[in-house]
Write an enzyme that holds these catalytic residues in place. Structure first.
Site: not given
Ligand code: M6R
Length: 614
Positions: A2, A27, A74, A100-101, A487, A491, A494, A510, A609
């Site tokens: 948000c 956000r 969000w 927001n929260g 990672e 990536k 998402e 395994h 984000k």
């Molecule tokens: O702002 P942060 O690094 O604490 O965020 C952590 C995760 O939410 C963030 O890395 C998320 O996994 C990303 N969307 C990955 O691309």
């Protein structure tokens, strides 16, 4: 999660709020809305979908106002819909609020209000809170500020809220706990801008105040008053923003994600600049220097993070253990905060976060700090909550990261981790001066090597087009490249919505090997390192089962291509530094796959984000 914006001053509020919402859309983009107050006239417009949908829906409406609040959502409580969109209004129609929260005890408060005859138009916790405030105000015959203070003492959870009231048509009342709020002070001090981060504010002013938890802000055109929940005034601490407008614009790229991937030669350079002097053999990091005894004598390092930052933490585990000979544990912040972790005197907690606002990481640190732990923050966003609660830290200096997928922040985190480990190791004497010097020189060369990788980006577009219709992907790596495999899988998931799993290459036998068919693309992060022969054997195992092999290899490797259906080659680097390079092709592979599938890569579905709710 948000985004919130507010404005009060002599300008037309709506254009400021609309532009701010577009900047904060990363956000959350389930719905957007504004509340505009013109004397005692309160207009609320809200719409499911993106800010552009709201913009279209309000053509021809009355947008006249010098004060207003806006929200991009969000969804947490209640599906994305017009009626669950913010702002919410109180039953008597005099108050409008954005939030927001999460109000955790909203259900209990809601049932109390239902018993008192209230009814609700939405499924949100926010509508409960605003009616609770209205109820307190009318029953105690008190000011909105007082009613808010009473309400906040009762609620549990996290919030950043902005409230406006018909009876006070120039004032925004704001409060925060756990969710960020920054207030920009206009040049003539006759206007104020409120937002979740500085991006909506930057073009109007560089003077800002970061509001702290349990503080209330009473904001009028020429006045900013901060108070704590005990109604005592708090002196606002004004800081200068170190950010340029260009940094939050696309700069000619189609997407922020692509811009941010291509920025990496300069963001890594900026991260090293002023710190690393390979010729002199020095690393200057004041946060490390001032706490060197604590760091080098640490009994244990615990790394707390989420998502991509957690993957950086895994790379750090390998690096710190190798160079500093300090045991490292890497924790998901969300798990760490709810179990009863043993944190002893002499342990160091390193928090890694791009945003510096991730709720799980923040709360985990607060708890560890209460128990006496020493906290070192590796954070990208300057002035963010995590950077402020850490005892010491180092910024990654990657600049604003707008694309939801974290890219340049990850490589910045790895660069900071590497410098930090090298500095501790040389002070501790756990590495030889010769190896230290070699690694400094290698680190210095990273921006140039990243640049070389990016020059061949189209090769990854071709590979992405070839495999874009696969339903699953496997990513395998060993040693320093194991977290890179994780990672790469995150990536791809998402950004392209393709199911992907990352595994240590040897662990594949395994279980996951059962998935291998001629339809399964398997990405090997197989750069030249001490595990190379082993990972080549793993490639053989996949090839024997007809899996499709895509490998990320080192220039000059002649063996891996013979086993691979497709490969991408990157410059040679020491194995400790290789992850900063080997992740770049995986970022590009995801980006091009997402694009080939027609996905909005900057705003992939269901994501936000900055995850400021747990
Ligand atoms: O702002 P942060 O690094 O604490 O965020 C952590 C995760 O939410 C963030 O890395 C998320 O996994 C990303 N969307 C990955 O691309």
């Amino acid at each position: 999660m948000c985004g919130i914006v507010g404005y009060t001053g002599p300008r037309e509020a709506f254009p400021v709020i609309l532009k701010g919402l577009k900047r904060l859309e990363y956000r959350g983009y389930d719905s957007a809305g504004v509340a505009l107050l013109n004397q005692d006239h309160l207009n609320v417009y809200k719409k499911k979908g993106k800010v552009a949908d709201l913009e279209e829906a309000i053509i021809g409406k009355d947008l006249q106002a010098n004060i207003g609040i806006g929200h991009t959502r969000w969804a947490t409580h209640g599906e994305p819909s017009d009626r669950n969109a913010h702002p919410h209004t109180s039953a008597n129609g005099s108050l409008a609020m954005i939030h927001n929260g999460i109000i955790e005890n909203y259900a209990q408060i809601k049932s109390e209000l239902l018993n008192k005859g209230y009814s609700f138009k939405s499924d949100t916790d926010t509508e409960v809170l605003i009616n609770f405030i209205e109820y307190i105000q009318s029953n105690n015959d008190c000011s909105l500020e007082e009613a808010l203070r009473i309400a906040l003492k009762r609620v549990t959870g996290a919030y950043c809220i902005l409230l406006i009231e018909k009876d006070n048509p120039d004032t925004i009342i704001a409060a925060r706990k756990g969710s960020p709020l920054v207030i920009g002070i206009g040049k003539g001090r006759d206007e104020h801008f409120l937002a979740s981060d500085a991006s909506p504010i930057i073009e109007y002013t560089k003077e800002v105040v970061y509001v702290n938890d349990y503080e209330l802000a009473i904001v009028k055109p020429g006045e900013l008053i901060l108070k704590n929940l005990g109604n005592e005034k708090v002196t606002p601490y004004v800081t200068k923003l170190d950010m340029e407008l260009a940094a939050i614009e696309k700069g000619g790229y189609d997407h922020f994600m692509l811009k941010e991937i291509f920025e990496q030669p300069s963001t890594i350079y900026d991260c090293l600049r002023g710190r690393l002097d390979a010729a002199a053999g020095t690393i200057t990091m004041s946060g490390v220097e001032q706490n060197i005894e604590q760091l080098k004598n640490a009994n244990r390092i615990m790394i707390v993070a989420c998502g991509t930052s957690w993957h950086a933490g895994l790379v750090a585990e390998y690096i710190f253990e190798e160079l500093c000979r300090i045991p490292v544990e890497v924790e998901y912040a969300s798990e760490f905060r709810y179990r009863n972790p043993i944190v002893n005197k002499g342990d160091v907690i390193i928090a890694i976060s791009q945003s510096g606002e991730t709720a799980d990481t923040l709360v985990a640190l607060e708890k560890a700090k209460e128990n006496g732990a020493f906290i070192f923050g590796i954070v990208n966003v300057v002035g963010s909550s995590i950077s402020r609660i850490s005892h010491a830290g180092a910024y990654t200096h990657a600049g604003p990261e707008i694309g939801v997928a974290s890219t340049k922040a990850f490589t910045g985190q790895l660069a900071v981790i590497m410098m930090m480990a090298l500095k501790i190791a040389i002070e501790k004497g756990s590495i030889t001066p010769e190896y230290y010097k070699k690694l400094l020189l290698e680190l210095q060369d990273v921006p140039e090597k990243v640049d070389a990788i990016l020059k061949n980006a189209e090769e990854l577009q071709v590979i992405a087009d070839k495999y874009k219709d696969a339903s699953d992907f496997l990513f395998l790596g060993r040693g320093y490249n194991f977290p890179v495999a994780l990672e790469g899988a995150l990536k791809l998931k998402e950004i392209s919505y393709i199911h992907a799993e990352g595994y240590p290459a040897a662990e594949m036998k395994h279980g996951p090997i059962a998935l291998v068919t001629s339809q399964l693309p398997v990405v090997f992060v197989a750069t030249k390192d001490s595990y190379h022969e082993k990972i080549v054997s793993n490639m053989q195992e996949i090839k024997a089962r007809r899996g499709k092999i895509i490998s990320i290899i080192t220039d000059g490797d002649t063996v891996s291509p013979t086993l691979s259906d497709d490969w991408f080659s990157i410059p040679m680097a020491d194995e400790l530094i290789a992850p900063i390079l080997s992740v770049i092709p995986l970022q590009l592979l995801s980006y091009y796959t997402g694009i080939a599938k027609g996905i909005d890569v900057d705003k992939p579905r269901n994501l936000a984000k900055s995850v400021t709710v747990e």
